[in-house]
Write a protein that holds these residues in place. Structure first.
Motif, PDB file in Angstrom:
ATOM      1  N   LEU A  20      42.023  38.827  56.856  1.00  0.00           N
ATOM      2  CA  LEU A  20      40.700  38.488  56.801  1.00  0.00           C
ATOM      3  C   LEU A  20      40.477  39.058  55.201  1.00  0.00           C
ATOM      4  N   ALA A  21      41.061  40.413  55.167  1.00  0.00           N
ATOM      5  CA  ALA A  21      40.581  40.766  53.703  1.00  0.00           C
ATOM      6  C   ALA A  21      41.292  40.053  52.643  1.00  0.00           C
ATOM      7  N   GLU A  22      42.677  39.374  52.697  1.00  0.00           N
ATOM      8  CA  GLU A  22      43.332  38.577  51.712  1.00  0.00           C
ATOM      9  C   GLU A  22      43.795  37.503  52.572  1.00  0.00           C
ATOM     10  N   PRO A  23      43.220  36.306  52.614  1.00  0.00           N
ATOM     11  CA  PRO A  23      43.758  35.204  53.482  1.00  0.00           C
ATOM     12  C   PRO A  23      45.121  34.744  53.116  1.00  0.00           C
ATOM     13  N   ASP A  24      45.247  34.712  51.831  1.00  0.00           N
ATOM     14  CA  ASP A  24      46.632  34.453  51.361  1.00  0.00           C
ATOM     15  C   ASP A  24      47.924  35.456  51.843  1.00  0.00           C
ATOM     16  N   LEU A  25      47.480  36.494  52.552  1.00  0.00           N
ATOM     17  CA  LEU A  25      48.579  37.360  52.887  1.00  0.00           C
ATOM     18  C   LEU A  25      49.387  36.873  54.070  1.00  0.00           C
ATOM     19  N   ILE A  47      41.733  49.094  52.232  1.00  0.00           N
ATOM     20  CA  ILE A  47      42.585  47.937  52.374  1.00  0.00           C
ATOM     21  C   ILE A  47      43.003  47.235  50.908  1.00  0.00           C
ATOM     22  N   THR A  48      41.953  47.003  50.356  1.00  0.00           N
ATOM     23  CA  THR A  48      41.960  46.290  48.849  1.00  0.00           C
ATOM     24  C   THR A  48      43.024  47.099  47.975  1.00  0.00           C
ATOM     25  N   GLU A  49      42.913  48.415  48.067  1.00  0.00           N
ATOM     26  CA  GLU A  49      43.936  49.198  47.273  1.00  0.00           C
ATOM     27  C   GLU A  49      45.245  49.218  47.632  1.00  0.00           C
ATOM     28  N   LEU A  50      45.318  49.027  49.087  1.00  0.00           N
ATOM     29  CA  LEU A  50      46.666  48.994  49.632  1.00  0.00           C
ATOM     30  C   LEU A  50      47.356  47.823  49.357  1.00  0.00           C
TER      31      LEU A  50
END
Length: 324
Positions: A20-25, A47-50
């Motif tokens: 959800l934080a990064e769909p391309d993940l 999570i963004t930093e990680l």
């Protein structure tokens, strides 16, 4: 009619939160798995930093992905030694998630350790690399989100100088202890190897048994003549004798554009006023010298190695400070 009471699997919940934080993940199993392990281990950042940190590991800026490890072993004489340390780390439960190996200005190799291994002892860690090169031997680089410069465990490189080619098991044991929070080091040992001795020692680790071939490994083509040029230099790390407060040493000339415009230090002899061992690093010293109102700290290995050059340049002249 009652609904389902099944408790969601924590791992699935974490993965869903990451996607959800990064769909391309979802298309990068490498980053998704590594992020989940780091969060489960207690990652202290957002999570963004990680995800930004892991993207930097997953997509390094240079080098080609190794697809033929046997060919890389033939081209890069130290690759087998690097892989031997990789295997030894695995025996300690330490996962390597990326490698680089190159023969350019020197023989160099790097193993990037899974964040989940460093986060328990260093929750603010962003990256932990285990590095070898033919001039300085083994070191690790602990990159942390928050840095305390009064703390001996601050985010910087730490060298483990127990010869140029210590046994892989010894290197892995040191790294495992460091990852557990023990940053102490044994007394250093220097080395002197010629090209034949180095190549013989490296070939002892040229095993067809590879570490995990699925770990992303990057390398650069070896330019013709690069290895010969490296081998011609020799491999010498002579440790200087410990310095003492009150000893005279040479310091280089300096001038400052911003700190003190117009001020200039004329190099020459001056006294060491303080000697300290680096935190956690036995037999590795920092020295403080003063000239007038100017004070600076030097790495003793570097300054000691420059004394013959400075002696020829400055002779008997004492260092002086002007315009401060």
């Amino acid at each position: 009619m009652s609904g389902s009471t099944a408790v969601p699997d924590p791992a699935q919940r974490t993965r869903a939160m990451l996607v959800l934080a990064e769909p391309d993940l979802g298309a990068s199993a490498f980053r998704l798995d590594a992020a989940q392990r780091a969060l489960d281990a207690g990652w202290a950042g957002t999570i963004t930093e990680l995800l930004t940190v892991l993207r930097g590991i997953d997509e390094p800026g240079r080098g080609e992905v190794v697809t033929d490890h046997a060919e890389a072993l033939r081209e890069q004489p130290h690759y087998g030694y690097l892989l031997a340390v990789d295997r030894a780390l695995a025996e300690h439960g330490v996962r390597v998630i990326a490698r680089t190996v190159e023969t350019a200005h020197s023989l160099q190799g790097q193993l990037t350790v899974d964040l989940a291994a460093s986060v328990p002892a260093f929750p603010d860690s962003r990256r932990f690399d285990v590095v070898w090169d033919g001039t300085g031997g083994w070191s690790y680089r602990l990159d942390r989100r928050t840095v305390s410069y009064s703390d001996g465990r601050r985010g910087r490189s730490v060298y483990w100088q127990q010869g140029l080619l210590p046994e892989p098991a010894a290197v892995a044991g040191w790294i495992a202890r460091a990852l557990a929070g023990d940053l102490s080091l044994p007394a250093r040992q220097g080395w002197h190897l010629d090209a034949d001795e180095l190549m013989t020692a490296l070939r002892a680790h040229d095993s067809p048994t590879l570490a995990d071939p699925m770990v992303p490994t990057r390398t650069s083509p070896v330019r013709p003549g690069s290895l010969d040029q490296i081998l011609q230099r020799g491999f010498d790390r002579t440790l200087p004798p410990p310095p003492r407060a009150g000893d005279d040493v040479y310091v280089p000339s300096r001038f400052w554009r911003d700190l003190a415009p117009g001020a200039e230090l004329h190099g020459g002899l001056t006294q060491i006023v303080e000697v300290r061992e680096r935190p956690g690093e036995l037999d590795w010293y920092e020295v403080t010298i003063t000239v007038g109102e100017w004070e600076e700290n030097f790495d003793w290995d570097w300054l000691a190695g420059k004394q013959a050059e400075f002696r020829q340049q400055y002779g008997d002249a004492r260092a002086t400070l002007e315009g401060w």
